[in-house]
Scaffold this motif. Structure first.
Motif, PDB file in Angstrom:
ATOM      1  N   PRO A 255       1.472  -0.174   0.877  1.00 37.28           N
ATOM      2  CA  PRO A 255       2.107  -0.929  -0.204  1.00 37.28           C
ATOM      3  C   PRO A 255       1.197  -2.053  -0.704  1.00 37.28           C
ATOM      4  O   PRO A 255       0.618  -2.796   0.088  1.00 37.28           O
ATOM      5  CB  PRO A 255       3.365  -1.497   0.462  1.00 37.28           C
ATOM      6  CG  PRO A 255       2.992  -1.625   1.909  1.00 37.28           C
ATOM      7  CD  PRO A 255       2.063  -0.478   2.197  1.00 37.28           C
ATOM      8  N   SER A 256       1.068  -2.169  -1.995  1.00 38.14           N
ATOM      9  CA  SER A 256       0.188  -3.175  -2.587  1.00 38.14           C
ATOM     10  C   SER A 256       0.973  -4.432  -2.950  1.00 38.14           C
ATOM     11  O   SER A 256       2.199  -4.418  -3.067  1.00 38.14           O
ATOM     12  CB  SER A 256      -0.498  -2.606  -3.835  1.00 38.14           C
ATOM     13  OG  SER A 256       0.453  -2.042  -4.718  1.00 38.14           O
ATOM     14  N   ILE A 257       0.225  -5.524  -3.128  1.00 38.03           N
ATOM     15  CA  ILE A 257       0.863  -6.801  -3.475  1.00 38.03           C
ATOM     16  C   ILE A 257       1.540  -6.695  -4.833  1.00 38.03           C
ATOM     17  O   ILE A 257       2.678  -7.124  -5.016  1.00 38.03           O
ATOM     18  CB  ILE A 257      -0.185  -7.934  -3.478  1.00 38.03           C
ATOM     19  CG1 ILE A 257      -0.784  -8.104  -2.078  1.00 38.03           C
ATOM     20  CG2 ILE A 257       0.447  -9.246  -3.950  1.00 38.03           C
ATOM     21  CD1 ILE A 257      -1.943  -9.083  -2.015  1.00 38.03           C
ATOM     22  N   SER A 258       0.835  -6.110  -5.788  1.00 36.73           N
ATOM     23  CA  SER A 258       1.362  -5.943  -7.140  1.00 36.73           C
ATOM     24  C   SER A 258       1.254  -4.461  -7.510  1.00 36.73           C
ATOM     25  O   SER A 258       1.027  -3.614  -6.655  1.00 36.73           O
ATOM     26  CB  SER A 258       0.565  -6.805  -8.121  1.00 36.73           C
ATOM     27  OG  SER A 258      -0.756  -6.300  -8.255  1.00 36.73           O
ATOM     28  N   GLU A 259       1.388  -4.161  -8.776  1.00 44.51           N
ATOM     29  CA  GLU A 259       1.232  -2.772  -9.235  1.00 44.51           C
ATOM     30  C   GLU A 259      -0.237  -2.356  -9.256  1.00 44.51           C
ATOM     31  O   GLU A 259      -0.550  -1.176  -9.413  1.00 44.51           O
ATOM     32  CB  GLU A 259       1.845  -2.609 -10.626  1.00 44.51           C
ATOM     33  CG  GLU A 259       3.349  -2.838 -10.693  1.00 44.51           C
ATOM     34  CD  GLU A 259       4.142  -1.754  -9.966  1.00 44.51           C
ATOM     35  OE1 GLU A 259       3.567  -0.672  -9.703  1.00 44.51           O
ATOM     36  OE2 GLU A 259       5.323  -1.995  -9.660  1.00 44.51           O
ATOM     37  N   THR A 260      -1.141  -3.316  -9.104  1.00 45.59           N
ATOM     38  CA  THR A 260      -2.571  -3.013  -9.082  1.00 45.59           C
ATOM     39  C   THR A 260      -2.912  -2.236  -7.809  1.00 45.59           C
ATOM     40  O   THR A 260      -2.484  -2.601  -6.723  1.00 45.59           O
ATOM     41  CB  THR A 260      -3.401  -4.302  -9.120  1.00 45.59           C
ATOM     42  OG1 THR A 260      -3.084  -5.019 -10.314  1.00 45.59           O
ATOM     43  CG2 THR A 260      -4.896  -4.010  -9.084  1.00 45.59           C
ATOM     44  N   ARG A 261      -3.693  -1.156  -7.946  1.00 45.27           N
ATOM     45  CA  ARG A 261      -4.061  -0.342  -6.786  1.00 45.27           C
ATOM     46  C   ARG A 261      -5.510   0.127  -6.955  1.00 45.27           C
ATOM     47  O   ARG A 261      -5.775   1.289  -7.274  1.00 45.27           O
ATOM     48  CB  ARG A 261      -3.128   0.851  -6.624  1.00 45.27           C
ATOM     49  CG  ARG A 261      -1.690   0.454  -6.299  1.00 45.27           C
ATOM     50  CD  ARG A 261      -0.828   1.669  -5.992  1.00 45.27           C
ATOM     51  NE  ARG A 261      -1.216   2.323  -4.758  1.00 45.27           N
ATOM     52  CZ  ARG A 261      -0.819   1.958  -3.544  1.00 45.27           C
ATOM     53  NH1 ARG A 261      -0.022   0.901  -3.400  1.00 45.27           N
ATOM     54  NH2 ARG A 261      -1.188   2.626  -2.480  1.00 45.27           N
ATOM     55  N   VAL A 262      -6.444  -0.795  -6.729  1.00 43.70           N
ATOM     56  CA  VAL A 262      -7.860  -0.456  -6.880  1.00 43.70           C
ATOM     57  C   VAL A 262      -8.306   0.484  -5.771  1.00 43.70           C
ATOM     58  O   VAL A 262      -9.000   1.474  -6.009  1.00 43.70           O
ATOM     59  CB  VAL A 262      -8.731  -1.733  -6.900  1.00 43.70           C
ATOM     60  CG1 VAL A 262     -10.219  -1.374  -6.931  1.00 43.70           C
ATOM     61  CG2 VAL A 262      -8.379  -2.581  -8.108  1.00 43.70           C
TER      62      VAL A 262
END
Length: 395
Positions: A255-262
């Motif tokens: 799970p990422s902090i935000s919708e950003t998934r680098v």
């Protein structure tokens, strides 16, 4: 490599012995941290093993001893290093040369108790993908009385690194040590968002802290169904499937902090070879290193452990055989790895000389943050301490 992973590694070594006639004597040393300590002591005493399985976190610390020979100089001349997946080779290639041989590599993923999700009215086929969604799912699990807590994970720097990587953020300047001398621990907004969420989860009894570097304890909380989710290594796939007799376990991306998934940072370890051995010994070591990279061996290792296969031929072979379709949990980490941007410095794990000290500070200060009244002040204290460690090492 204890437990089922150790048993698989033993079989690989035995098969190599049978095919080559070269003896292999492996010694289990409990943890990566102990291996690092023993390795540094062995360099000082001159009584060093022929090969060393070192956590990727400690790569620069081992290289800085000046007492290892790069494996590119040891592997047979016809060995094709291009077989390694780009996201893997990027980290272990230093100054244009393969410094150590990737082998047991992983990234952090999330495991869920599918039965618990269904009991709490959650869809196990649509697991949380962000921290906000993890909190929501945890609240459902706890409020419905299904599990005592929602989630846990070992207090280890790797998880913080992974959250940074997904946000496209660097842990330090100097491109995480890959593009210059690191001198500063970075604290972007994502750092504050992460720790505010983490502390809130702890304060509301939705998260339980198993302890610093408490890998086994975190896994036990999941197996004993005290939590419905656990963040840990893809290397736990085989063991969790074997141990979850009373419920169905599922695997999901981190799970990422935000919708950003680098993308995630690499985990696991690689094999280093010390300098100063008899030259004929390097020929034997080179043959073992080559053997461990063969598609059939990588496939055996992947199936027996859960570590993803790290060469393209082994990935191709598994896909052709329908392995990932039949065993989707084994493909989660590989998909997560290959969906990341290998060229982004944020997806390269930090390459720090004082890695162990930096690791200790981040883990210790994370506990302080969970217990703090002023999260911002503790984050600044974390930055100050890491900066001091970097300054002491590099100045």
């Amino acid at each position: 490599m204890g437990g089922t992973n150790g048993e698989t590694l033993d079989r690989i070594a035995t098969d190599f012995e049978d095919q080559s006639g070269i003896g292999v004597n492996m010694e289990f040393q409990d943890s990566y941290e102990n291996v690092l300590t023993n390795t540094l002591s062995a360099f000082d005493s001159g009584n060093v093993s022929d090969m060393l399985q070192v956590d990727s976190l400690f790569a620069q610390q081992v290289l800085d001893t000046g007492q290892v020979r790069r494996v590119e100089e040891i592997l047979p001349d016809d060995f094709d290093a291009d077989v390694f997946l780009d996201n893997v080779a990027e980290f272990f290639t230093v100054d244009g040369e393969l410094a150590s041989l990737p082998f047991n590599n992983s990234n952090a993923i999330m495991y869920i108790n599918r039965d618990a999700f269904e009991q709490a009215g959650l869809d196990p086929d649509d697991p949380p993908r962000t921290l906000a969604e993890v909190r929501s799912a945890s609240r459902s699990l706890v409020d419905q009385g299904v599990t005592q807590y929602g989630i846990t994970w070992p207090n280890h720097v790797w998880f913080v690194e992974t959250w940074y990587g997904f946000e496209g953020e660097l842990l330090t300047d100097g491109e995480n040590g890959h593009g210059g001398t690191p001198s500063e621990f970075r604290t972007p907004q994502a750092t504050y968002d992460l720790y505010e969420w983490w502390k809130g989860m702890s304060d509301d009894d939705l998260y339980t802290n198993p302890g610093i570097e408490a890998w086994g304890e975190a896994t036990s909380l999941f197996i004993e169904q005290e939590v419905g989710m656990v963040l840990t290594s893809t290397a736990s796939v085989a063991g969790l499937i074997a141990d979850s007799e009373d419920f169905e376990v599922g695997a999901a991306q981190y799970p990422s902090i935000s919708e950003t998934r680098v993308g995630p940072v690499i985990g696991g370890a690689s094999f280093y070879v010390p300098d100063g051995l008899p030259e004929e010994r390097y020929g034997e070591i080179g043959r073992l290193l080559e053997y461990m990279s063969q598609p059939a061996v990588q496939t055996e290792w992947h199936k027996g452990s859960g570590y993803y296969p790290i060469t393209q031929p082994s990935v191709d072979s598994l896909r052709e055989d329908g392995w990932f379709e039949e065993n989707p949990m084994y493909g989660v980490a590989l998909e997560q790895l290959q969906s990341g941007d290998a060229s982004d410095p944020a997806t390269k794990r930090a390459l720090l000389g004082p890695a162990r000290n930096v690791q200790t500070v981040i883990q210790d200060k994370s506990v302080d943050i969970l217990n703090a009244a002023d999260v911002d002040a503790e984050i600044e204290a974390l930055k100050t301490e890491v900066d001091a460690v970097l300054s002491e090492y590099y100045d």
